[in-house]
Design a protein around this motif. Structure first.
Motif, PDB file in Angstrom:
ATOM      1  N   VAL A 212       0.833  -1.205   0.000  1.00 45.38           N
ATOM      2  CA  VAL A 212       0.000   0.000   0.000  1.00 45.38           C
ATOM      3  C   VAL A 212       0.864   1.250   0.000  1.00 45.38           C
ATOM      4  O   VAL A 212       0.702   2.139  -0.839  1.00 45.38           O
ATOM      5  N   ASN A 213       1.806   1.326   0.924  1.00 45.13           N
ATOM      6  CA  ASN A 213       2.556   2.565   1.093  1.00 45.13           C
ATOM      7  C   ASN A 213       3.637   2.782   0.034  1.00 45.13           C
ATOM      8  O   ASN A 213       3.965   3.916  -0.303  1.00 45.13           O
ATOM      9  N   LEU A 214       4.180   1.701  -0.496  1.00 44.58           N
ATOM     10  CA  LEU A 214       5.179   1.860  -1.557  1.00 44.58           C
ATOM     11  C   LEU A 214       4.543   1.926  -2.937  1.00 44.58           C
ATOM     12  O   LEU A 214       5.182   2.337  -3.906  1.00 44.58           O
ATOM     13  N   LYS A 215       3.300   1.475  -3.040  1.00 46.57           N
ATOM     14  CA  LYS A 215       2.507   1.575  -4.273  1.00 46.57           C
ATOM     15  C   LYS A 215       3.285   1.075  -5.487  1.00 46.57           C
ATOM     16  O   LYS A 215       3.655  -0.082  -5.552  1.00 46.57           O
ATOM     17  N   GLU A 216       3.532   1.949  -6.456  1.00 46.59           N
ATOM     18  CA  GLU A 216       4.215   1.518  -7.682  1.00 46.59           C
ATOM     19  C   GLU A 216       5.735   1.524  -7.546  1.00 46.59           C
ATOM     20  O   GLU A 216       6.457   1.386  -8.532  1.00 46.59           O
ATOM     21  N   HIS A 217       6.241   1.667  -6.326  1.00 41.47           N
ATOM     22  CA  HIS A 217       7.692   1.789  -6.139  1.00 41.47           C
ATOM     23  C   HIS A 217       8.220   0.689  -5.221  1.00 41.47           C
ATOM     24  O   HIS A 217       8.922   0.953  -4.245  1.00 41.47           O
ATOM     25  N   PHE A 218       7.881  -0.542  -5.561  1.00 45.85           N
ATOM     26  CA  PHE A 218       8.323  -1.665  -4.747  1.00 45.85           C
ATOM     27  C   PHE A 218       9.844  -1.753  -4.686  1.00 45.85           C
ATOM     28  O   PHE A 218      10.409  -2.290  -3.733  1.00 45.85           O
ATOM     29  N   GLU A 219      10.519  -1.228  -5.709  1.00 48.66           N
ATOM     30  CA  GLU A 219      11.974  -1.324  -5.740  1.00 48.66           C
ATOM     31  C   GLU A 219      12.623  -0.577  -4.579  1.00 48.66           C
ATOM     32  O   GLU A 219      13.773  -0.859  -4.205  1.00 48.66           O
ATOM     33  N   LYS A 220      11.894   0.366  -3.987  1.00 52.67           N
ATOM     34  CA  LYS A 220      12.435   1.118  -2.860  1.00 52.67           C
ATOM     35  C   LYS A 220      12.609   0.250  -1.616  1.00 52.67           C
ATOM     36  O   LYS A 220      13.306   0.636  -0.673  1.00 52.67           O
ATOM     37  N   PHE A 221      11.970  -0.907  -1.632  1.00 54.68           N
ATOM     38  CA  PHE A 221      12.103  -1.794  -0.475  1.00 54.68           C
ATOM     39  C   PHE A 221      13.560  -2.186  -0.243  1.00 54.68           C
ATOM     40  O   PHE A 221      13.978  -2.374   0.902  1.00 54.68           O
ATOM     41  N   ASP A 222      14.334  -2.302  -1.302  1.00 54.38           N
ATOM     42  CA  ASP A 222      15.737  -2.675  -1.151  1.00 54.38           C
ATOM     43  C   ASP A 222      16.484  -1.647  -0.309  1.00 54.38           C
ATOM     44  O   ASP A 222      17.344  -2.005   0.499  1.00 54.38           O
ATOM     45  N   GLU A 223      16.155  -0.386  -0.485  1.00 50.96           N
ATOM     46  CA  GLU A 223      16.769   0.661   0.334  1.00 50.96           C
ATOM     47  C   GLU A 223      16.306   0.560   1.776  1.00 50.96           C
ATOM     48  O   GLU A 223      17.100   0.719   2.712  1.00 50.96           O
ATOM     49  N   LEU A 224      15.012   0.285   1.966  1.00 50.49           N
ATOM     50  CA  LEU A 224      14.470   0.178   3.317  1.00 50.49           C
ATOM     51  C   LEU A 224      15.107  -0.977   4.074  1.00 50.49           C
ATOM     52  O   LEU A 224      15.385  -0.886   5.273  1.00 50.49           O
ATOM     53  N   ALA A 225      15.335  -2.069   3.361  1.00 51.99           N
ATOM     54  CA  ALA A 225      15.917  -3.243   4.005  1.00 51.99           C
ATOM     55  C   ALA A 225      17.302  -2.946   4.561  1.00 51.99           C
ATOM     56  O   ALA A 225      17.735  -3.569   5.542  1.00 51.99           O
ATOM     57  N   ALA A 226      17.991  -1.989   3.950  1.00 47.36           N
ATOM     58  CA  ALA A 226      19.350  -1.657   4.378  1.00 47.36           C
ATOM     59  C   ALA A 226      19.383  -0.701   5.566  1.00 47.36           C
ATOM     60  O   ALA A 226      20.454  -0.447   6.134  1.00 47.36           O
ATOM     61  N   LEU A 227      18.229  -0.161   5.941  1.00 47.98           N
ATOM     62  CA  LEU A 227      18.184   0.844   7.008  1.00 47.98           C
ATOM     63  C   LEU A 227      18.114   0.244   8.405  1.00 47.98           C
ATOM     64  O   LEU A 227      18.262   0.954   9.393  1.00 47.98           O
ATOM     65  N   GLY A 228      17.835  -1.060   8.488  1.00 43.71           N
ATOM     66  CA  GLY A 228      17.789  -1.675   9.808  1.00 43.71           C
ATOM     67  C   GLY A 228      16.426  -2.176  10.231  1.00 43.71           C
ATOM     68  O   GLY A 228      16.222  -2.468  11.415  1.00 43.71           O
ATOM     69  N   ILE A 229      15.466  -2.273   9.288  1.00 46.27           N
ATOM     70  CA  ILE A 229      14.196  -2.895   9.648  1.00 46.27           C
ATOM     71  C   ILE A 229      14.447  -4.378   9.885  1.00 46.27           C
ATOM     72  O   ILE A 229      15.370  -4.974   9.321  1.00 46.27           O
ATOM     73  N   ASP A 230      13.648  -4.979  10.743  1.00 46.58           N
ATOM     74  CA  ASP A 230      13.850  -6.375  11.102  1.00 46.58           C
ATOM     75  C   ASP A 230      12.935  -7.325  10.343  1.00 46.58           C
ATOM     76  O   ASP A 230      13.206  -8.529  10.284  1.00 46.58           O
ATOM     77  N   GLY A 231      11.850  -6.783   9.801  1.00 54.20           N
ATOM     78  CA  GLY A 231      10.906  -7.675   9.141  1.00 54.20           C
ATOM     79  C   GLY A 231       9.959  -6.938   8.228  1.00 54.20           C
ATOM     80  O   GLY A 231       9.971  -5.711   8.142  1.00 54.20           O
ATOM     81  N   VAL A 232       9.120  -7.729   7.544  1.00 59.90           N
ATOM     82  CA  VAL A 232       8.144  -7.155   6.625  1.00 59.90           C
ATOM     83  C   VAL A 232       6.844  -7.949   6.729  1.00 59.90           C
ATOM     84  O   VAL A 232       6.853  -9.176   6.821  1.00 59.90           O
ATOM     85  N   GLU A 233       5.746  -7.222   6.728  1.00 57.22           N
ATOM     86  CA  GLU A 233       4.422  -7.830   6.725  1.00 57.22           C
ATOM     87  C   GLU A 233       4.104  -8.230   5.284  1.00 57.22           C
ATOM     88  O   GLU A 233       3.390  -7.533   4.567  1.00 57.22           O
ATOM     89  N   ALA A 234       4.669  -9.355   4.875  1.00 53.38           N
ATOM     90  CA  ALA A 234       4.487  -9.812   3.499  1.00 53.38           C
ATOM     91  C   ALA A 234       3.043 -10.192   3.225  1.00 53.38           C
ATOM     92  O   ALA A 234       2.528  -9.967   2.124  1.00 53.38           O
ATOM     93  N   PHE A 235       2.395 -10.765   4.240  1.00 58.17           N
ATOM     94  CA  PHE A 235       1.018 -11.240   4.076  1.00 58.17           C
ATOM     95  C   PHE A 235       0.061 -10.281   4.775  1.00 58.17           C
ATOM     96  O   PHE A 235       0.081 -10.134   6.002  1.00 58.17           O
ATOM     97  N   SER A 236      -0.745  -9.602   3.961  1.00 59.40           N
ATOM     98  CA  SER A 236      -1.654  -8.567   4.455  1.00 59.40           C
ATOM     99  C   SER A 236      -2.946  -8.607   3.662  1.00 59.40           C
ATOM    100  O   SER A 236      -2.955  -8.980   2.480  1.00 59.40           O
TER     101      SER A 236
END
Length: 296
Positions: A212-236
């Motif tokens: 929802v929040n990344l919308k058409e910019h899923f590629e930005k997740f790679d940057e987010l993953a490098a910031l120190g998040i521990d997980g992702v709500e893949a199933f929503s």
């Protein structure tokens, strides 16, 4: 196998939630949920009550809070799990955001009227016990007014309309979310600050419904993953099958915790049921990860 883990739901402490903690815990018990987390918006007020009720019902509860934050101009939702929720820092977040939202609620009245409606602040006050009026409440009020029964703007949200599956929250996303006509800016903490805050208080930080929040910019997740998040709500409940699979694979790529959450609110999202996250993997895998991260 029926999903028995739901790590994203809201009580009445969220401005768009319907049920009390007791009602939610009972509903989870009746739905076969064995591991749960109530993750109210920017408030930890429900957690002590939730933990006590879950002990009585034999349900494993994980303390959680959904925090609004920003990153590179994008509004994101993240969930802190396993936090020390008694820390004053979480109360400060709630106080700051609530104060802004009270002001923004009055701005939303004016913006809503610019779309061809006639609502007053008194109308909203009479429809809510809170001083915060989210987009979902505007939808509920407008859809309930007889003078707007045939209003063209509301037709997609009425029974049979294209947005009628979850009309209240769909109205919010269509008109009150970031970039939409009735959007009002709230100064949320930045993502990096929230990551540090959650980690400082013993928690694990998960990016909520990124589809929802990344919308058409899923590629930005790679940057987010490098910031120190521990997980992702893949199933929503917000994700279709393709989106679920995309973020599940991303979680495996970056060795992140995978979570599943219905984002259940009650009347705000009538098409969503507890446990309804679209999780397609054996939930024992998720349970094992939760144990690995010390959350259960």
């Amino acid at each position: 196998m029926k999903n028995y883990i739901d790590l994203h739901m809201h009580s009445g402490y969220s401005d768009d939630g319907e049920y009390t903690a007791e009602e939610l815990v009972i509903k989870c018990h009746q739905s076969g949920i064995r591991i749960m987390a109530i993750t109210d918006h920017n408030t930890v007020s429900v957690i002590d009550e939730e933990l006590a009720l879950c002990r009585e019902m034999g349900i494993i509860a994980i303390p959680g809070v959904e925090i609004d934050c920003t990153w590179k101009g994008i509004d994101l939702h993240v969930v802190g799990y396993g936090i020390d929720h008694h820390q004053r820092d979480f109360q400060k977040i709630e106080e700051d955001i609530t104060a802004q939202e009270i002001i923004n609620s009055r701005k939303r009245v004016w913006l809503t009227n610019q779309m061809g409606f006639q609502l007053s602040e008194q109308d909203m006050e009479e429809s809510s016990l809170s001083d915060v009026w989210p987009g979902e409440l505007f939808a509920e009020v407008l859809l309930g007014r007889p003078e707007y029964a045939d209003h063209e703007l509301l037709k997609p949200y009425r029974p049979g309309g294209s947005r009628s599956d979850n009309p209240l929250v769909n109205f919010y996303w269509d008109f009150y979310s970031q970039g939409k006509p009735c959007y009002t800016e709230t100064r949320f903490p930045d993502l990096e600050t929230v990551i540090d805050l959650v980690h400082a208080h013993g928690g694990v930080l998960v990016l909520a419904h990124p589809g929802v929040n990344l919308k058409e910019h899923f590629e930005k997740f790679d940057e987010l993953a490098a910031l120190g998040i521990d997980g992702v709500e893949a199933f929503s409940s917000y994700h279709d099958t393709v989106t679920c699979e995309y973020f599940y694979e991303k979680a495996k790529q970056y060795d992140l915790l995978v979570t599943c959450g219905s984002d259940y609110h009650g009347k705000t999202k009538p098409a969503i049921s507890l446990g309804g996250s679209g999780c397609s993997v054996n939930q024992q895998q998720i349970e094992a990860q939760l144990r690995q991260y010390g959350l259960i």
